[in-house]
Write an enzyme that holds these catalytic residues in place. Structure first.
Site, mmCIF file in Angstrom:
data_model
loop_
_atom_site.group_PDB
_atom_site.id
_atom_site.type_symbol
_atom_site.label_atom_id
_atom_site.label_comp_id
_atom_site.label_asym_id
_atom_site.label_seq_id
_atom_site.Cartn_x
_atom_site.Cartn_y
_atom_site.Cartn_z
ATOM 1 N N HIS A 411 0.880 -1.170 0.000
ATOM 2 C CA HIS A 411 0.000 0.000 0.000
ATOM 3 C C HIS A 411 0.921 1.225 0.000
ATOM 4 O O HIS A 411 2.098 1.120 0.330
ATOM 5 C CB HIS A 411 -0.852 -0.049 1.279
ATOM 6 C CG HIS A 411 -1.953 0.968 1.366
ATOM 7 N ND1 HIS A 411 -2.798 1.252 0.326
ATOM 8 C CD2 HIS A 411 -2.377 1.730 2.414
ATOM 9 C CE1 HIS A 411 -3.694 2.160 0.727
ATOM 10 N NE2 HIS A 411 -3.458 2.474 1.985
ATOM 11 N N ASN A 436 -3.854 8.274 5.159
ATOM 12 C CA ASN A 436 -4.289 7.151 4.331
ATOM 13 C C ASN A 436 -5.241 7.695 3.259
ATOM 14 O O ASN A 436 -5.474 8.906 3.191
ATOM 15 C CB ASN A 436 -4.981 6.114 5.230
ATOM 16 C CG ASN A 436 -5.036 4.749 4.578
ATOM 17 O OD1 ASN A 436 -4.669 4.578 3.419
ATOM 18 N ND2 ASN A 436 -5.510 3.768 5.320
#
Ligand SMILES: *[C@@H]1O[C@H](CO)[C@@H](O)[C@H](O)[C@H]1NC(C)=O
Ligand SMILES: *[C@@H]1O[C@H](CO)[C@@H](O)[C@H](O)[C@H]1NC(C)=O
Ligand SMILES: *[C@@H]1O[C@H](CO)[C@@H](O)[C@H](O)[C@H]1NC(C)=O
Ligand SMILES: *[C@@H]1O[C@H](CO)[C@@H](O)[C@H](O)[C@H]1NC(C)=O
Ligand SMILES: *[C@@H]1O[C@H](CO)[C@@H](O)[C@H](O)[C@H]1NC(C)=O
Length: 476
Positions: A411, A436
């Site tokens: 990620h 995020n």
């Protein structure tokens, strides 16, 4: 007087028993066999219930410790019944077939099963044969008076949430409605989306910030405090596996704003990257950050306001709606108006080639403090999705079958600062602050904190940054 009551109670009970016998004989259940098999069931209120060999436990299937969720309506008694191991001790509210199902199942011939004429029950509600209900990420079909459920591993697991929240891990977990109903597989497939870094990226030379080695670094640093209005908060990638685009556009936007000293503060468009970065053609299907930075350097992006996120990332007409051409003097210009026609500025923003920052904690801090947020490639595991608040560290599931619940994938996020906290035992805990791309409802307003200096989840393994390409005419 007392004898009179006794007689009354006795006659009441006999009538009850007689009536139950009548009832059962109509249903052709072998009461005699049931009684001789275990006399303890004849005690007190248990008696009345025990003779109904219902479908409760068979349908709801839980025989673990007291589970308040595993309760169903007991029609005959107009009450609730439980179906769990607690019934070993306390029998008054247990489903009538608890013992037969959970303790002595094998002794029961299948012909004793049908009690309700048709259909299944769930939370006291009756469902027709063939009904389909959803249980988190699994669908259950009522077939042959039993729920038959698919056996997917779900992204949100209450045991894991409970384990994290009961333990002393420094962070708390939450059940997110946006993840509820997804399988673990789909969570990893749709919510991340950065390909493992290429060898080329990993072999890049590390740059060190030009700050002197002796610079005093503060205990606590947040980019948005040092550069208010110039850094950009988290967006929501939804079910579009494109963290490669979201993290890159966000880092580039912050750095262009900081470098231009606030002249260009627009957020950059991840959708522009997703739809137009041709080498990452399956934009919502993972991409590489090398290609994202290549695109920022060679083609450039418009602002997020100009090219906003599509509502439906799965739409088929997701073609590229923006192009740029060079003016021959090293600058590029958009050849099309903004897809969002309310926005007039289709300025193209470009970056320098990306550079790698050393994995040394102090170097990363110096880089952020001097030049702005950086991109970090991390390894996400199943527990990370549940993060609500605190300092994240990976918590290994204690489930016996934990292998099938484990998953690991790459990620990309944005590091925007750091801090220090006293842990529960008084020890110093250092953390990074990271943005995020799961929206503001996730984590700490879209951000999370993660252990610093110990390469937690590989967060320090590969740190990338770039400069904005500003020409002399751009200088403030
Ligand atoms: C009846 O059930 C009780 C409790 O479950 C058990 O302890 C006992 O051994 C059983 N008796 C017979 C005859 O099966
Ligand atoms: C989690 O959230 C969903 C949707 O918000 C809800 O339906 C579900 O019951 C919750 N599950 C648990 C275990 O709390
Ligand atoms: C997007 O489309 C693909 C293929 O048509 C499908 O498998 C996937 O489930 C869809 N994703 C979402 C989030 O709807
Ligand atoms: C990180 O770099 C600093 C100097 O910037 C140095 O003092 C320190 O020893 C380095 N740490 C490691 C683990 O190499
Ligand atoms: C971080 O951890 C990964 C995997 O354990 C390792 O490959 C990498 O070299 C580590 N990086 C640092 C800076 O320790």
């Amino acid at each position: 007087m007392w004898t009179g009551y006794k007689i009354l109670i006795f006659s009441y009970l006999t009538t009850e028993i007689w009536m139950e016998k009548q009832y059962l004989s109509q249903r052709e259940v072998d009461l005699e066999a049931y009684f001789t098999r275990n006399h303890t069931v004849l005690q007190g209120t248990r008696f009345k219930r025990a003779i109904f060999q219902g479908q409760y436990c068979r349908n709801f299937g839980c025989c673990e410790d007291r589970d308040d969720g595993c309760v169903t309506e007991f029609y005959a008694a107009n009450a609730l019944c439980y179906c769990d191991k607690f019934c070993d001790r306390e029998n008054s509210d247990c489903c009538p077939d608890y013992k037969s199902f959970c303790r002595e199942e094998k002794e029961w011939p299948p012909h004793t099963q049908p009690w309700y004429p048709e259909g299944c029950f769930k939370d006291g509600q009756h469902y027709e044969e063939g009904s389909v209900i959803k249980e988190n990420c699994n669908s259950c079909t009522c077939s042959g008076q039993q729920w038959k459920c698919s056996q997917h591993v779900c992204l949100v697991r209450s045991e894991l949430i409970e384990q994290v929240n009961k333990g002393d891990y420094g962070w708390t977990a939450q059940n997110y409605s946006q993840f509820w109903g997804m399988t673990l597989e789909d969570g990893f497939k749709f919510r991340l989306g950065t390909l493992p870094p290429s060898p080329m990226l990993l072999s890049m030379n590390e740059m060190t910030a030009s700050l002197p080695a002796t610079t005093d670094l503060p205990e606590f640093f947040v980019a948005s405090y040092k550069w208010p209005g110039w850094t950009h908060g988290p967006l929501d990638q939804k079910n579009c596996a494109a963290s490669w685009a979201f993290s890159t556009a966000s880092v580039a936007a912050d750095r262009i704003a900081i470098q231009s000293k606030g002249r260009y503060t627009a957020n950059l468009s991840p959708q522009n990257l997703i739809s137009c970065c041709a080498k990452n053609r399956h934009g919502c299907n993972s991409g590489s950050i090398d290609r994202a930075w290549w695109y920022l350097r060679k083609r450039g992006l418009v602002s997020h306001a100009c090219y906003p996120l599509f509502k439906d990332q799965n739409a088929t007409n997701n073609g590229c709606a923006m192009a740029s051409r060079s003016d021959g003097r090293g600058k590029r210009h958009a050849t099309k108006p903004c897809p969002n026609n309310v926005e007039k500025s289709n300025r193209i923003y470009q970056c320098s080639p990306p550079y790698r920052v050393s994995s040394n904690e102090t170097e990363i801090m110096k880089e952020i403090m001097q030049n702005g947020p950086v991109q970090a490639i991390m390894q996400v595991r199943e527990d990370f999705f549940h993060y609500k608040t605190g300092i994240y560290r990976h918590v290994t599931s204690t489930n016996k079958e934990s292998e099938k619940y484990r998953k690991l994938q790459t990620h990309a996020v944005k590091l925007t600062g750091w801090g220090t906290l006293r842990g529960a035992q008084g020890q110093k805990e250092k953390f990074w602050i990271a943005a995020n791309s799961w929206g503001k409802s996730w984590g700490e307003n879209g951000y999370f904190r993660i252990l610093r200096g110990v390469n937690e989840s590989d967060i320090e393994k590969l740190i990338i940054a770039a400069w904005g390409q500003l020409t002399s005419s751009d200088e403030p």
